[in-house]
Enzyme design. Structure first.
Site, short mmCIF file in Angstrom:
data_model
loop_
_atom_site.label_atom_id
_atom_site.label_comp_id
_atom_site.label_asym_id
_atom_site.label_seq_id
_atom_site.Cartn_x
_atom_site.Cartn_y
_atom_site.Cartn_z
N ASP A 12 0.83 -1.20 0.00
CA ASP A 12 0.00 0.00 0.00
C ASP A 12 0.87 1.25 0.00
O ASP A 12 1.98 1.25 0.53
CB ASP A 12 -0.89 0.03 1.24
CG ASP A 12 -2.12 -0.85 1.10
OD1 ASP A 12 -2.41 -1.29 -0.02
OD2 ASP A 12 -2.81 -1.07 2.12
N ARG B 9 -1.70 -1.11 -8.45
CA ARG B 9 -3.03 -0.63 -8.06
C ARG B 9 -3.04 0.89 -8.16
O ARG B 9 -2.24 1.57 -7.53
CB ARG B 9 -3.38 -1.06 -6.64
CG ARG B 9 -4.78 -0.58 -6.19
CD ARG B 9 -4.96 -0.69 -4.69
NE ARG B 9 -4.76 -2.06 -4.24
CZ ARG B 9 -4.33 -2.38 -3.02
NH1 ARG B 9 -4.02 -1.44 -2.15
NH2 ARG B 9 -4.19 -3.64 -2.69
#
Length: 315
Positions: free
Chosen positions: A141, A191
């Site tokens: 992330d 992502r």
């Protein structure tokens, strides 16, 4: 002004205590966080996978303040990997087709501590190694802009041994188009999200329209590149644009995926999956849910109304 205020509140211990103690908060959080314990998260994931979706699990927690806490994060993810393997969700050889993946924040592995870059890499490596052995993908992330260089450097190093390791980029940042070009050329799993941190004008777009336009430019780069795009959005306009761009570029539905948050736009998740798209649900769990909860509110202040209405019925 409400969005920045909510982001500031995400780091306030006093407001944390107030919000955590409010009776209404628990009901809202229960919809968007898949429990506080590992068995609850695995059960939720099993239900989603059984309905034709895929998942990426986040053991909540970030900005750890000591090395022992960073080691507890490592151990929590190792336990999660073992539980997912026992549940039969670790069959994919390369990670991109896996039913379950892991999402990790390097600040939870010690990134902000002295010597944090090396410490985070040392702590997260056993998790990536165990996940790779089980056929479970891992995505790093992205957090606030001050961690971007370190996170992408850890990503590059891990990919030398574990090429399926994914990275996240945020369209709000001015640098992200260049980062997308580099990652797409490297064939990485990426992502793309808008971003959920309060960032200064020197490094980030400040207007929502500018962030959206940047998102479209970035998704074009990723879909045209050699990697595997993972498009994190609930915005129907951006979903439609992505589908159109992918079709024009000859990307098949199995050549990219959509990612959405647990508890948000569930009908859209099922609709896209029924059309043959891979849809991965971001499933957070754990006791340290406060910062995650506040960022979801801050991403779009209208979510305040959305979250409260969600108490009455699930979409």
């Amino acid at each position: 002004m409400l969005g920045p205020a909510l982001l500031a509140a995400a780091r306030s211990d006093g407001i944390r205590r107030l919000v955590s103690a409010a009776p209404v908060t628990r009901s809202v959080v229960d919809r968007f966080v898949a429990g506080e314990r590992l068995p609850e998260a695995v059960a939720v994931s099993a239900g989603l996978i059984g309905s034709g979706l895929t998942v990426t699990l986040d053991h909540l927690g970030e900005d750890v303040t000591d090395r022992a806490q960073a080691l507890r994060t490592r151990d929590a993810y190792l336990a999660l990997t073992e539980a997912l393997t026992r549940a039969g969700f670790g069959a994919a050889a390369a990670g991109t087709d896996g039913a379950a993946e892991l999402s990790v924040k390097l600040s939870a592995f010690g990134q902000a501590l002295p010597g944090g870059h090396d410490l985070a890499l040392r702590n997260v490596r056993p998790v990536v190694e165990a996940a790779a052995a089980a056929g479970i993908g891992v995505t790093l992330d992205m957090e606030d802009h001050g961690t971007t260089d370190s996170t992408l450097a850890v990503h590059r190093e891990l990919r030398e041994e574990f090429p399926a390791t994914g990275a996240v980029v945020q369209s709000c940042l001015l640098r992200t188009e260049d980062d997308c070009r580099a990652l797409a050329a490297a064939g990485a799993r990426v992502r793309l999200v808008k971003g959920a941190y309060r960032e200064p004008a020197a490094v980030a777009h400040q207007e929502r329209r500018a962030v959206d336009l940047s998102y479209v430019r970035c998704l074009r780069i990723l879909l045209a590149g050699g990697g595997y795009p993972m498009l994190g959005t609930h915005d129907p306009r951006l979903i439609a644009i992505a589908q159109t761009v992918a079709e024009r570029l000859g990307r098949k539905p199995d050549g990219y995926e959509f990612q959405m948050l647990y508890g948000i736009r569930e009908h859209e998740q099922r609709r896209l999956a029924a059309e043959g798209h891979r849809v991965r649900v971001y499933v957070p769990y754990g006791t340290d849910w406060y910062a995650y909860f506040m960022r979801r509110l801050a991403e779009r202040p209208a979510n305040l109304t959305f979250f409260l209405r969600s108490l009455a019925s699930r979409s």
